[in-house]
Design an enzyme around this catalytic site. Structure first.
Site, short mmCIF file in Angstrom:
data_model
loop_
_atom_site.label_atom_id
_atom_site.label_comp_id
_atom_site.label_asym_id
_atom_site.label_seq_id
_atom_site.Cartn_x
_atom_site.Cartn_y
_atom_site.Cartn_z
N GLY A 8 -82.12 67.84 -20.22
CA GLY A 8 -81.62 68.18 -18.65
C GLY A 8 -80.21 68.30 -17.72
O GLY A 8 -80.15 68.41 -16.74
N CYS A 9 -79.82 68.22 -19.58
CA CYS A 9 -78.01 68.66 -18.59
C CYS A 9 -77.98 69.93 -18.69
O CYS A 9 -78.57 70.90 -18.45
CB CYS A 9 -76.95 68.85 -20.28
SG CYS A 9 -75.17 68.51 -19.62
N GLN A 10 -77.78 70.42 -17.50
CA GLN A 10 -77.74 71.52 -16.58
C GLN A 10 -76.19 72.78 -17.40
O GLN A 10 -76.59 74.03 -17.34
CB GLN A 10 -77.09 72.01 -15.21
CG GLN A 10 -78.08 71.50 -14.33
CD GLN A 10 -77.70 71.80 -13.23
OE1 GLN A 10 -76.97 72.03 -12.59
NE2 GLN A 10 -78.52 71.11 -11.70
#
Length: 175
Positions: free
Chosen positions: A11-13
């Protein structure tokens, strides 16, 4: 093209942008969840090379940002023990390329320094249609939290997700 084992927080951009850049360059990216990986001291230490201990830490980690953990004041052994207990402290991504069992030399790195990775495995897109997107990504700071260093407008939750994005830390392997 290289096979890149990519350890990051789902989920880390920033991690997503890093994987897109690697894939556009024709590399095979195999992503693992850094937070649930069964690390050992020896294996984790191998990603940091000769970097100073302070550079092993994720500056966006809630405990680092709060001052509860001060990387500049921690020795290597203590740092590794803290990271095994709390993987959010680990600077991301962790990259592994090569396979010693297959006759290739194995190399591990921490962080995403675009110039260093480009010189190492290449980041030139394999398809002209990906050039603009790739150029755009290479101009961005892919080393730090994609929100920049100023987190005053939002806070990371205890699992390291950005509260205002509804980011959920998943225990599953993700790409």
């Amino acid at each position: 093209m290289a096979r890149v084992i990519f350890y990051s927080k789902p989920g880390c951009q920033g991690g997503t942008k890093q994987k897109v850049l690697l894939t556009a360059a024709g590399h095979e990216v195999i992503a693992y969840n850094l937070l649930t990986e069964p690390w050992t001291v020896e294996r984790l230490r191998s990603f940091f090379g000769d970097r100073p201990v302070a550079e092993w830490f994720n500056p966006s980690s809630p405990k680092v940002k709060s001052g509860e953990v001060v990387p500049e004041k921690i020795d290597a052994e203590t740092a590794l023990q803290l990271m095994l207990r709390e993987p959010l402290l680990i600077r991301r991504p962790l990259l592994e390329i090569g396979d010693a069992s297959g006759g290739q030399s194995l190399r591990r790195e921490v962080g995403f320094d675009v110039q260093k990775i480009d010189a190492w495995i290449g980041l030139k897109p394999v398809d002209e249609s990906l050039q603009e997107m790739s150029d755009n990504l290479m101009k961005q700071d892919l080393q730090n939290c994609s929100h920049g260093n100023d987190h005053s407008a939002h806070h990371h939750n205890q699992q390291g997700g950005c509260n205002h994005h509804g980011d959920k830390t998943s225990k599953a392997r993700q790409l």
